[in-house]
Scaffold this motif. Structure first.
Motif, PDB file in Angstrom:
ATOM      1  N   ILE A  19     -63.680 133.711 -76.727  1.00  0.00           N
ATOM      2  CA  ILE A  19     -62.357 133.409 -76.174  1.00  0.00           C
ATOM      3  C   ILE A  19     -61.646 134.713 -75.794  1.00  0.00           C
ATOM      4  O   ILE A  19     -61.024 134.802 -74.732  1.00  0.00           O
ATOM      5  N   PHE A  55     -67.047 123.481 -74.587  1.00  0.00           N
ATOM      6  CA  PHE A  55     -66.036 122.430 -74.760  1.00  0.00           C
ATOM      7  C   PHE A  55     -66.467 121.129 -74.086  1.00  0.00           C
ATOM      8  O   PHE A  55     -66.097 120.048 -74.522  1.00  0.00           O
ATOM      9  N   ARG A 100     -64.105 123.117 -84.284  1.00  0.00           N
ATOM     10  CA  ARG A 100     -63.615 122.711 -82.958  1.00  0.00           C
ATOM     11  C   ARG A 100     -64.337 121.461 -82.489  1.00  0.00           C
ATOM     12  O   ARG A 100     -65.484 121.228 -82.831  1.00  0.00           O
ATOM     13  N   ASN A 139     -63.576 119.103 -75.911  1.00  0.00           N
ATOM     14  CA  ASN A 139     -62.293 118.916 -75.272  1.00  0.00           C
ATOM     15  C   ASN A 139     -62.462 119.215 -73.790  1.00  0.00           C
ATOM     16  O   ASN A 139     -62.531 120.377 -73.391  1.00  0.00           O
ATOM     17  N   LYS A 170     -59.830 121.418 -72.098  1.00  0.00           N
ATOM     18  CA  LYS A 170     -60.042 122.865 -72.262  1.00  0.00           C
ATOM     19  C   LYS A 170     -61.217 123.336 -71.412  1.00  0.00           C
ATOM     20  O   LYS A 170     -61.187 124.442 -70.865  1.00  0.00           O
ATOM     21  N   TYR A 199     -59.873 123.775 -68.010  1.00  0.00           N
ATOM     22  CA  TYR A 199     -59.040 124.978 -67.938  1.00  0.00           C
ATOM     23  C   TYR A 199     -59.902 126.215 -67.684  1.00  0.00           C
ATOM     24  O   TYR A 199     -59.607 127.020 -66.790  1.00  0.00           O
ATOM     25  N   TRP A 200     -60.983 126.368 -68.479  1.00  0.00           N
ATOM     26  CA  TRP A 200     -61.805 127.575 -68.337  1.00  0.00           C
ATOM     27  C   TRP A 200     -62.627 127.548 -67.051  1.00  0.00           C
ATOM     28  O   TRP A 200     -62.876 128.605 -66.457  1.00  0.00           O
TER      29      TRP A 200
END
Length: 193
Positions: free
Chosen positions: A66, A84, A94, A97, A100, A103-104
């Motif tokens: 990250i 994710f 974790r 998701n 997420k 997002y990446w």
């Protein structure tokens, strides 16, 4: 002699890709070495009966990834997004998701190759990353609502990017998937009426 700008010339491509691969491997090794040093420090603290956990190591490695993502390491962004998405490579603390992951993926597409020179366009071209986003929206999943309209738009964009990259086979595939998404959306609209 003036320094050349732009893509490597004919005959230089092989050397450039080897250089990029070596840089990427070096960054990954540094992140892992830092994560291992953190783990060793926590293990030492644990052996003296203070806080820390034997299970913290996978989470520390992931935190290192990250951190690499936040430092604009495109390859790390793609690894984290895939983790994710599929759950493979995620630490036990974790969960999958897709929000997420999305997002990446979006950040990796925006980063492209300007910031992170260690990524080769052959590794994960933007058209594939955009198509991956479209697939996530098409079905929806943990942390991400289904959005077939957005999926159709993204598959269309993926087809355009593939065409620009002279990847006709991918452009055709993504164009077909875009049409399927729009057909699915039209059927859903007709059912509502």
């Amino acid at each position: 002699m003036a320094e050349r700008q732009g893509a490597p010339g004919f005959g230089e491509t092989g050397r450039e890709y080897k250089r990029q691969a070596a840089m990427s491997k070096s960054l990954e090794q540094t992140a892992l070495k830092n994560a291992k040093a953190d783990k060793d420090q926590k293990t030492m603290v644990t052996s003296y009966g203070l806080k820390g956990s034997e299970n913290s190591q996978p989470d520390e490695e992931f935190k290192g990834l990250i951190a690499a993502c936040e430092a604009d390491d495109r390859r790390a962004m793609i690894k984290v997004a895939k983790a994710f998405h599929t759950g493979d490579g995620l630490p036990p603390s974790r969960d999958k998701n897709w929000g997420k992951a999305l997002y990446w993926l979006e950040k990796a597409v925006r980063t492209r190759y300007e910031v992170d020179e260690s990524s080769s366009p052959l590794d994960d071209p933007c058209c594939k990353l955009v198509a991956m986003q479209a697939s996530l929206y098409y079905t929806g999943g943990p942390g991400l609502a289904k959005d077939v309209k957005k999926s159709g738009e993204l598959f269309k964009l993926a087809a355009e990017l593939a065409t620009k990259d002279n990847r006709g086979d991918l452009a055709s595939e993504y164009s077909k998937q875009s049409k399927e998404a729009w057909q699915t959306l039209n059927k859903a609209v007709k059912k509502r009426k």
